[in-house]
Design an enzyme around this catalytic site. Structure first.
Site, mmCIF file in Angstrom:
data_model
loop_
_atom_site.group_PDB
_atom_site.id
_atom_site.type_symbol
_atom_site.label_atom_id
_atom_site.label_comp_id
_atom_site.label_asym_id
_atom_site.label_seq_id
_atom_site.Cartn_x
_atom_site.Cartn_y
_atom_site.Cartn_z
ATOM 1 N N ARG A 101 -2.308 0.739 8.074
ATOM 2 C CA ARG A 101 -1.844 -0.634 7.842
ATOM 3 C C ARG A 101 -1.397 -1.292 9.146
ATOM 4 O O ARG A 101 -1.588 -2.485 9.348
ATOM 5 C CB ARG A 101 -0.686 -0.632 6.839
ATOM 6 C CG ARG A 101 -1.008 -0.015 5.494
ATOM 7 C CD ARG A 101 -2.158 -0.727 4.818
ATOM 8 N NE ARG A 101 -1.760 -2.047 4.350
ATOM 9 C CZ ARG A 101 -2.616 -2.994 4.004
ATOM 10 N NH1 ARG A 101 -3.910 -2.784 4.115
ATOM 11 N NH2 ARG A 101 -2.193 -4.164 3.566
ATOM 12 N N HIS A 153 0.835 -1.202 0.000
ATOM 13 C CA HIS A 153 0.000 0.000 0.000
ATOM 14 C C HIS A 153 0.873 1.258 0.000
ATOM 15 O O HIS A 153 0.638 2.197 -0.768
ATOM 16 C CB HIS A 153 -0.915 0.008 1.228
ATOM 17 C CG HIS A 153 -2.172 -0.788 1.079
ATOM 18 N ND1 HIS A 153 -2.169 -2.144 0.834
ATOM 19 C CD2 HIS A 153 -3.485 -0.411 1.143
ATOM 20 C CE1 HIS A 153 -3.417 -2.576 0.766
ATOM 21 N NE2 HIS A 153 -4.225 -1.551 0.930
ATOM 22 N N HIS A 200 0.580 -4.909 8.682
ATOM 23 C CA HIS A 200 2.017 -4.669 8.603
ATOM 24 C C HIS A 200 2.573 -4.226 9.946
ATOM 25 O O HIS A 200 1.854 -3.653 10.781
ATOM 26 C CB HIS A 200 2.340 -3.591 7.569
ATOM 27 C CG HIS A 200 2.115 -4.007 6.151
ATOM 28 N ND1 HIS A 200 2.872 -4.971 5.536
ATOM 29 C CD2 HIS A 200 1.218 -3.589 5.234
ATOM 30 C CE1 HIS A 200 2.448 -5.137 4.289
ATOM 31 N NE2 HIS A 200 1.441 -4.314 4.092
#
Length: 340
Positions: free
Chosen positions: A161, A114, A167
């Site tokens: 995220r 992303h 992540h």
């Protein structure tokens, strides 16, 4: 690495313990920054602002996504939603974390796609807006506004995220830095918009090189990540095919082929769009792209990949060739009837 991962888990805990209304905000941010949006939203908007900028956005987006997949194959990278269980951390201390429908991504985690793909693809658009602002105003604030917004966006994407457990913070930082560097480095190397053969060759090269790079390990990192995601996802229905690495390869090769198709059927000199026609074309392109990608996908994995490839190959041709001609034909004044 365990210490780095553990500190990342605690940081995610701190984010998730924030006000409840932030949950919708972070999920919205991570959804809007999905790499698919570069192909379906950013590209059409940028293309009708400036054709070269639009092609640059799409080209850099697909190249950076391909590189992201390759890096994930070699670096692997754990994802928090499975590492917290696989590491045994939950048995050693109390960990209060929640998964969301967007948490269960099935590819390896490092670096963040992303952040990397969004950061790279938006660089030429932000640069173009900065140049425009510099011509229109002498104010330093106005000149720096596009890059300020770009920085805040990537910061928000990175935090989102971590919040959804997709992540760790260090994966987000690596993805952001790699994306900005790629955007800066590739912007001046965008191929000409009228070279269909190059884009077709690029699509083939991306596909063959992906298969060649994965051959020595027979996709073992990807198989392992899919296994871990399936094992630790709270809800099996949250697992999506479009988060698998090969789905990204289909998207990238399809888009490169689509650029070749668009370059093979360009608008002619007498088919230039005026500002209002550009606005109409952009709006029509956004609607068409959303409709195209909302079509039901087959449940069979092979057919799903094939359909996805065809959708992304069709998109650039729709945006750059078919829809502008449709707008021109609809806005063209009717000719006067001939008289004998």
């Amino acid at each position: 690495m365990d210490a780095l991962h553990t500190s990342g888990i605690h940081f995610a805990e701190a984010l998730q313990s924030g006000p409840p209304w932030l949950e919708k905000f972070w999920i919205s941010v991570t959804s809007l920054a999905d790499p698919k949006c570069v192909f379906t939203i950013c590209f059409p908007i940028a293309y009708f602002l400036d054709r070269k900028v639009g092609v640059s956005v799409l080209w850099i987006g697909l190249v950076s996504e391909w590189l992201n997949v390759v890096l994930k194959w070699f670096l692997f990278g754990e994802r928090p939603f499975w590492w917290v269980h696989e590491s045994g951390l939950t048995s050693k201390q109390l960990v209060t974390l929640h998964q969301f429908p967007v948490s269960c991504e099935t590819g390896p985690g490092s670096p963040s796609g992303h952040c990397m793909i969004t950061g790279a693809a938006l660089w030429p658009l932000v640069t173009a807006l900065t140049e425009l602002a510099s011509r229109q105003s002498r104010s330093l604030v106005v000149k720096l506004a596009p890059f300020g917004a770009y920085t805040l966006l990537l910061l928000a994407v990175g935090l989102s995220r971590v919040f959804i457990l997709a992540h760790f913070p260090h994966q987000v930082v690596c993805g952001t830095l790699a994306g900005a560097a790629l955007g800066w480095g590739l912007q001046a190397r965008t191929p000409a918009t009228r070279t269909p053969g190059f884009f077709v060759a690029a699509a083939l090269a991306l596909l063959l090189s992906s298969l060649a790079l994965s051959a020595p390990q027979p996709l073992s990192p990807c198989h392992r990540s899919i296994h871990l995601a399936t094992k630790w996802c709270s809800n099996p229905t949250w697992l999506r095919l479009d988060t698998r690495p090969f789905a990204s390869i289909c998207r990238d090769t399809g888009s490169a082929l689509g650029l070749g198709l668009a370059a093979g059927f360009p608008l002619q000199q007498g088919e230039q769009l005026d500002p209002w026609q550009r606005v109409a074309s952009a709006m029509l392109a956004l609607v068409a792209m959303q409709g195209l990608h909302q079509l039901l996908q087959p449940t069979d994995v092979t057919l799903w990949y094939s359909t996805s490839f065809l959708k992304y190959a069709t998109g650039p041709w729709l945006v750059a060739s078919l829809l502008p001609r449709l707008v021109l034909s609809l806005s063209r004044p009717q000719g006067s009837p001939h008289t004998d």
